[in-house]
Design a protein around this motif. Sequence first.
Motif, PDB file in Angstrom:
ATOM      1  N   GLU A  87     -29.258   1.849  22.718  1.00 40.24           N
ATOM      2  CA  GLU A  87     -30.612   1.408  22.363  1.00 40.24           C
ATOM      3  C   GLU A  87     -31.437   2.578  21.850  1.00 40.24           C
ATOM      4  OE1 GLU A  87     -34.480  -0.851  24.359  1.00 40.24           O
ATOM      5  OE2 GLU A  87     -32.600  -0.669  25.489  1.00 40.24           O
ATOM      6  N   ALA A  88     -31.223   3.748  22.419  1.00 41.34           N
ATOM      7  CA  ALA A  88     -31.954   4.933  21.966  1.00 41.34           C
ATOM      8  C   ALA A  88     -31.621   5.249  20.518  1.00 41.34           C
ATOM      9  CB  ALA A  88     -31.630   6.115  22.872  1.00 41.34           C
ATOM     10  N   ASP A 124     -44.480   8.238  20.395  1.00 43.28           N
ATOM     11  CA  ASP A 124     -43.917   7.725  21.647  1.00 43.28           C
ATOM     12  C   ASP A 124     -42.805   6.749  21.280  1.00 43.28           C
ATOM     13  OD1 ASP A 124     -43.309   6.514  24.033  1.00 43.28           O
ATOM     14  OD2 ASP A 124     -45.395   6.200  24.645  1.00 43.28           O
ATOM     15  N   THR A 164     -36.773   7.661  28.320  1.00 42.54           N
ATOM     16  CA  THR A 164     -37.286   6.452  28.973  1.00 42.54           C
ATOM     17  C   THR A 164     -36.609   5.181  28.453  1.00 42.54           C
ATOM     18  OG1 THR A 164     -39.077   6.242  27.348  1.00 42.54           O
ATOM     19  CG2 THR A 164     -39.538   7.546  29.314  1.00 42.54           C
ATOM     20  N   ILE A 165     -35.795   5.319  27.401  1.00 42.01           N
ATOM     21  CA  ILE A 165     -35.097   4.143  26.838  1.00 42.01           C
ATOM     22  C   ILE A 165     -33.857   3.877  27.690  1.00 42.01           C
ATOM     23  CG2 ILE A 165     -33.940   3.231  24.787  1.00 42.01           C
ATOM     24  CD1 ILE A 165     -35.832   4.936  23.120  1.00 42.01           C
ATOM     25  N   ASN A 173     -41.425   4.553  22.835  1.00 45.24           N
ATOM     26  CA  ASN A 173     -41.608   3.197  23.357  1.00 45.24           C
ATOM     27  C   ASN A 173     -42.501   2.355  22.455  1.00 45.24           C
ATOM     28  OD1 ASN A 173     -40.221   3.370  26.068  1.00 45.24           O
ATOM     29  ND2 ASN A 173     -41.627   5.107  26.204  1.00 45.24           N
ATOM     30  N   ALA A 174     -43.294   3.006  21.602  1.00 42.24           N
ATOM     31  CA  ALA A 174     -44.159   2.261  20.669  1.00 42.24           C
ATOM     32  C   ALA A 174     -44.405   3.173  19.484  1.00 42.24           C
ATOM     33  CB  ALA A 174     -45.457   1.855  21.341  1.00 42.24           C
ATOM     34  N   LYS A 198     -40.175  11.080  24.458  1.00 44.14           N
ATOM     35  CA  LYS A 198     -39.873  10.166  25.577  1.00 44.14           C
ATOM     36  C   LYS A 198     -38.599   9.347  25.332  1.00 44.14           C
ATOM     37  CE  LYS A 198     -44.784   9.647  26.811  1.00 44.14           C
ATOM     38  NZ  LYS A 198     -45.863   8.700  27.139  1.00 44.14           N
ATOM     39  N   SER A 214     -36.440  14.689  24.356  1.00 47.09           N
ATOM     40  CA  SER A 214     -36.574  14.179  25.717  1.00 47.09           C
ATOM     41  C   SER A 214     -36.698  15.359  26.657  1.00 47.09           C
ATOM     42  CB  SER A 214     -35.356  13.330  26.115  1.00 47.09           C
ATOM     43  OG  SER A 214     -35.397  13.063  27.508  1.00 47.09           O
ATOM     44  N   VAL A 236     -33.355   2.701  18.343  1.00 50.63           N
ATOM     45  CA  VAL A 236     -34.796   2.982  18.215  1.00 50.63           C
ATOM     46  C   VAL A 236     -35.017   4.136  17.246  1.00 50.63           C
ATOM     47  CG1 VAL A 236     -36.801   3.882  19.452  1.00 50.63           C
ATOM     48  CG2 VAL A 236     -35.431   2.055  20.466  1.00 50.63           C
TER      49      VAL A 236
END
Length: 917
Positions: A540-541, A500, A534-535, A502-503, A531, A565, A544
Amino acid sequence: MTLETQLKLKTYYKMFINEHENIHPIEVLGELFQEEACKDLPNLSSIRFAQGEVYFHHKDYEAAIFKWENIINELEPWAKKNTADAYYQLGLLSTAEDLYCAITSDNLTLTTEVALQLFSLYIERGKLDLALSVIKKTIDANPDYPNVTEIARTFFEEQQDWNNAIELAVNEAIRTGSLEWFDMIISYVEKGVTRNHAPSYFSQAVHFLFSLDQRKFEQLISTLWDSYNNEEIYFTWIRELNHLLLSLDIHRDDNLSELSGLHKEAFFSFIDGRYFIKNLQDFIPNFLTNWLRLADKKNVVLSAAAVLSWNELFPASLSMSIVNEAEKLISITETDMDELEECLTLFDAITNWAQANDMGENNRVKWIVQQLVNFDTQHLLITGLSGSGKSTFVNTILGEDLQDSPTSSLVMFKDSEEEEITEITDREISSLSGFSDFQERMDRRRNALESIIEFKRPNAFLQENKIALLDTPGLKGNYNDSYEVLKNLQLADTVLFVLDANAAFTDKERSVLAKIQELAPDIPVHFLLSKMDTIANEQEAISVFDETRARIQSYIPDASVFAFSSQYENRQQLKDLQEFIHSIKNTRNMEDKRLAKLLFYIRATIASLMQKRVDVENQLIESVRWNEEMLQKLTGAINQLKDTENQKAKDIVQSYRAIKNTVAKDISETVPKMLQECSTFIKEDSNFSKVHIELNEVMNKKLEEYLDQTVLPKYYRLLQEWIDGCKEEFVQSQEFLNEIGESFNRMYGEERLVLDCDFKVIDDWHRDTDRMTSRFQLETVNILLRRTPSQFLLKSAGKLFGAISQNKAMLFNKYKAFVENEDYSEAISVVNQQFFQQFELFEKSLERDVTLFFKSPLQLLNHSAEEAQAGIQANQEMLTNMNTNPEMFRDPLTLFEVRLRQFEWMTVAGKGMQTVY
C-alpha cells in the motif's frame, strides 16, 4: 645678420670695421669720422651712431649719450632707444622712462624692444601695474617676438597673477597649436588656480585640442573634470562638456577610455541619492548620449544599459536613435564587468542612504543579501502544511530534536564550527543565549514572522552536502498566510514541499504551490512524502507513493518525490536522502540566478522604502493628532490642578483662621473675667502705694498660666485636628491625581506620569506645631501700670493717703471697684498678639506650602504639555517639509530604481533570464 638684429644687439658699428678687425673700433670710427667730416656734405649720423654703440659696450655711457643725441637720419628712433638704455645703465631710471615713452615708430621690432625695456624698468621701479600693461600690449602687438610670451608667463607666475597666466596659456595654445601651452593649461588646472573660471572659458581650446592630440584632449578634460568636481559649478561644467562633445565627431573606435570611465563614475554619482531629479533632467540625456558615443569596450554595455534605464523612467527624454542604438549594443556586446560587485555597491548605496535618512537599519534584507553572495552553500527551503511531518524531517537531518514545537519564524540551519544562534529583524540583530532562548522564540507568536533565526552548529550532513536548511512555519493553506510565510522565498535555491502520506497533494497544498509558483516561478519545487511508516503495509505504501508522484508530476512535470519515514534505519535514510538532495540541487547558472535574486531584493528594498515614506507621513499625521489631543487633555488637567491648588489653599487658610479666631475669642472672653477676679488679692491692709505693682504681677502670672496650661493645649489639639483634616483633603487630591496619571499613562502606553504630591508638608506642619505649642512664656503685660486717668488717680491717692489708716477702707473699695470694672480690651489685644505672634510666619506660609504640595505633579504635567507641544511642532515641520519638498525622499529612490534597471538590463535581461519581481 639683419640690420634690425644689429640695431637690437648694438652691433651696427661692425659694418664699418669688417676689413679693419685688428684695429680698435674707436680708432677706425674716428678716422672714418674725420674723412666724412672733410666732405662738402658730410653724413656723420651713421658714424656717430656706431661710435655710441662702441662707447656703450665699453660702459662709457655719457660719451654714448653725447653721440646718440646728434643722430638725425633714419637711425634716430634707435638712437633715442639706445640713449634711454644708457640712462637705464647709469641708474637714471626716471630719465630713461621718459625717453622710452617718447619714442614713436612704425618699426615693430623697435617698439617691442622699447616695450621690453620699459617692462624691466617698471618692475625695477615697483610699478607692477604699468609693467603688466606694457607686457600685455606687447603680447597683443607682437606675440611671435622671441621670448615675449615666456617673459610674460614668468612674470605672471611670479606675481601669482593666475588670471593673466591662464589667459596667456589658453590664447597661445589656440594661436600656436603648441602642446607645450596645453601642458601649461593642464598644470594650472592641476594647481587649482582655474576653479574660478567658467567651464566655457576653456571650450575653444579643448575643441581645438581634439583635432591635435586626442590623448592630450582626454588629459585636459580629465583634469578640468577633477577640478570642477565637488564645486558649485560642477553641473555647469557637465552641461558645457555635453555641448562640447556633441559638437565633436566622436566615435567609440577613438578609444577614449579615460573619458568613458569618467562618464561612468559621474553617472553613478548622479543617481546615488544625493541629487534631485529636477537638477539632473536637463543634462542627463545629453550626458548619456555622449557616453554611448564614446564608451570604450569596457563600458559600452554599461552606457547602453544606462540609456535604456533612464529612457524607461523618463520616456522621450532621449532621441529614439540613441535608444535604438543602445538596444542593439546591449544585445550583441559582451561585458567583463564584475556584476556582483556592482550590484552590491548599489545595495550598499541604498541601505546607506536609508540609514542616513532615518529609514531604519534594514538588517533583515542585509542578512539575506549576505546569504545570497555565499555561493558555496545551496539553500533548501522546506515548507508544507501544519502537521505534515516537516519538523520530524528537519530533526532527522539535524540529528536531534531541535524542532520540538511548531516553527513560528523562518529558521536557517547552517553548519558551523561553533554553535551560534542569532535573531535578525529590520531593527536589530541579537544573539540568543542557547537552545532554551531559541525555543522561547519558536513559541512566540506575536510579530514572529518579522524575525529570521540563524541557527549555526556543527552538522556533518549539512557540511557534506553544502546546504543550508530554511525551515518555514507550517502553512494553513489560505492566501494571506502563505504570502506572509513565503515572503522570503527568493532566498531559496530549491523548495522541498513536505506532504503527509495519509492525505497527500490536497487542494490546500495545490493552493500553496500555486502561490509559490506565482512568487518564484524560476525556483524548482520537489516533494517529500512524510509519515510513510503510518501506512499499513509495504504494498500500500508503494501504491500511495506512485499515485502521489503521478498527481504531482501531472501538475509539476519536473518535480521529484522522496519517501520519508522517521522509523526507517537512520543511516540508510540519510544516505538515500543525500542522493535525493544531490539530484535536486539547483546548481546550474547559480551565480546568475543569485544575481537575479539580489536584484529582486534591491527592488523590494526600494519599494519598502517608498512605502516607509508613506508610513512615516501617516505616522507623523497620527503623531500630530495624538499630541494635539494629549496637549488638550494635559492643558485641561493643568488648569484643573491649578484650580484645585487655589481652592485647597483658600480652604486650608480659612480653616486655620477659623481655629485662630475661635481661640482668640476664648481669650477675649476669659481674660477679662480672670483679671477682674484678681480683685480678691486686694486687702484692706494692702500697701496701696505699691498694690498696683503687685497686682500687675499677679495678673501676668495668672495670664501666663492660663495661656500655657489651657489655651495652648487646646490650640495644639485644634491644630492637630486641623492638620488631620488637611491631610484627608490632600489624600483626596492625591487620589484624584492618581486617577489622572493612570488615565494619561493608559494613553501613553507606559508608566510615564507619576503625579506624587509632597506629603512632607504635613510632616513639616506637625513639626512646626509641636515646636510652637510646646511651651508659652508671656512677656509682662502692662495691665495696671498704664497712665490712664483713672489709674493715675488711684496710684496717686494710694501714695498720698495709703499711710492714713482711716483712708485705707476708702482706697480698698476704690481699688477693688476699679479692678472689677476696668475695661481690659487693651490688655486682651496685647495678650492675643503675644500668643499668636509665633504662629504668624506659619500662617503666612500656608499658601506656599499648599503650592509645594502640588508642585511636582504640576511641573510634570507642564513638562508633558511642553513635550506634546514640541512634538506637534517638530512633526508638523517634518510634514510640511515632506509635503513642500517631496522630491527629497522620492527622487533618490527613483534614481536608485534607474540604477537597478540599468543592472537588470546588463545582467538578467542581457542573459535571456527572467527578471524577478
